[in-house]
Design a protein around this motif. Structure first.
Motif, PDB file in Angstrom:
ATOM      1  N   UNK A 202       0.969  -1.306   0.013  1.00 14.42           N
ATOM      2  CA  UNK A 202      -0.060   0.023  -0.021  1.00 14.42           C
ATOM      3  C   UNK A 202       0.803   1.203  -0.084  1.00 14.42           C
ATOM      4  N   UNK A 203       1.855   1.276   0.738  1.00 17.64           N
ATOM      5  CA  UNK A 203       2.870   2.449   0.782  1.00 17.64           C
ATOM      6  C   UNK A 203       3.247   2.602  -0.583  1.00 17.64           C
ATOM      7  N   UNK A 204       3.916   1.557  -1.355  1.00 21.46           N
ATOM      8  CA  UNK A 204       4.376   1.591  -2.674  1.00 21.46           C
ATOM      9  C   UNK A 204       3.350   2.158  -3.554  1.00 21.46           C
ATOM     10  N   UNK A 205       2.147   1.658  -3.546  1.00 19.25           N
ATOM     11  CA  UNK A 205       0.958   1.985  -4.529  1.00 19.25           C
ATOM     12  C   UNK A 205       0.685   3.448  -4.152  1.00 19.25           C
ATOM     13  N   UNK A 206       0.672   3.878  -3.143  1.00 18.83           N
ATOM     14  CA  UNK A 206       0.289   5.420  -2.826  1.00 18.83           C
ATOM     15  C   UNK A 206       1.392   6.217  -3.376  1.00 18.83           C
ATOM     16  N   UNK A 207       2.732   5.830  -3.003  1.00 19.29           N
ATOM     17  CA  UNK A 207       3.593   6.600  -3.898  1.00 19.29           C
ATOM     18  C   UNK A 207       3.794   6.425  -5.397  1.00 19.29           C
ATOM     19  N   UNK A 208       3.196   5.251  -5.939  1.00 25.76           N
ATOM     20  CA  UNK A 208       3.079   5.255  -7.681  1.00 25.76           C
ATOM     21  C   UNK A 208       2.031   6.168  -7.802  1.00 25.76           C
TER      22      UNK A 208
END
Length: 281
Positions: A202-208
């Motif tokens: 989720x952290x990665x997707x939010x950054x993407x």
């Protein structure tokens, strides 16, 4: 599968010290011409399990740049075949799917350059018959598809491996098919680990989302649908309803409800992390 010749496909399993859960995955891959386990750090226990099934083993160390792990495999691992099949350590290829792949290479060979492979989730020890399925362009000609470089270096979450996007075609006329039989995907044998892992995702997707870094999906309608979904204000509720109601997850009883609830939680976390990043600016 004694009624079929060896399948001319190199199966690549990328791991990170997952030897304990690898045996079932490897046992189902015996009909394939080459099996390669690529482990981060070269874990001895993982390699011992892999080699007991006749698999090749390769140690991987990420240098913090591109290519990431899957594309690195395509670039650097000695592959015996033009076709590759990426299988995760928590996936088991069913006999039906194996037969379908074997049939592709009979007579004139595959009629497409790559194939989406679907997976049924295993949740609470039960194979879900309904609800969301996992869809990945996991079987393809390595001369036609590649994993793209995206603007995610420095983002938390995924790190050394490509995230939740598909490989892209190297030529405009690449043909893509879908295999009907499914594999099984037991991503939640340890529920605590599932939530910990998806917090990182989720952290990665939010950054993407913040960087607008998503590559184009190789299928146009899928790309458009994903763009609409990422813009929805209530993605968590939509994800739950899609999985539980629209895809009939309720027919799987408590396991179907709990899985749909977990999917809704995941997208709520992405939205919450995105709001936090926006408010911090």
């Amino acid at each position: 599968m004694p009624d079929h010749p060896v399948i001319p496909v190199s199966v690549i399993i990328v791991t990170k010290g997952e030897g304990a859960s690898l045996s079932s995955t490897l046992a189902a891959l015996a009909p394939f011409g080459q099996i390669i386990v690529v482990d981060s750090g070269g874990d001895a226990a993982t390699f011992a399990v892999a080699q007991s099934f006749g698999a090749d083993t390769v140690a991987y160390t990420w240098n913090g740049a591109y290519p990431k792990k899957r594309q690195w495999c395509l670039d650097h691992v000695p592959l015996a075949h033009d076709w590759v099949f990426f299988v995760d350590a928590d996936e088991i290829v069913t006999p039906e799917l194996t037969r379908a792949i074997a049939d592709l290479f009979c007579h004139e060979g595959p009629c497409a350059d790559g194939y989406f492979v679907r997976g049924r989730y295993v949740w609470g020890g039960r194979v879900l018959r309904f609800g969301l399925t996992n869809n990945k362009l996991a079987l393809f000609n390595r001369h036609v598809f590649m994993f793209p470089v995206v603007d995610d270096l420095g983002l938390p979450g995924m790190g050394e491996i490509e995230g939740h996007y598909q490989p892209v075609a190297k030529k405009p006329d690449a043909r893509i098919g879908v295999l009907a039989p499914m594999l099984t995907h037991d991503a939640a044998a340890d529920p605590a680990r599932w939530y910990e892992r998806h917090e990182r995702y989720a952290q990665w997707e939010a950054g993407m989302n913040e960087r607008g870094a998503w590559p184009a999906d190789p299928v146009v309608w899928r790309h458009r649908l994903k763009r609409v979904f990422r813009a929805l204000p209530a993605r968590g509720a939509v994800a739950f309803l899609y999985c539980y109601v629209w895809k009939c997850g309720f027919l799987d009883g408590w396991a179907g409800f709990d899985f749909a609830r977990a999917r809704g939680w995941y997208y709520r976390r992405i939205a919450a992390l995105s709001r936090r990043a926006f408010n911090a600016q």
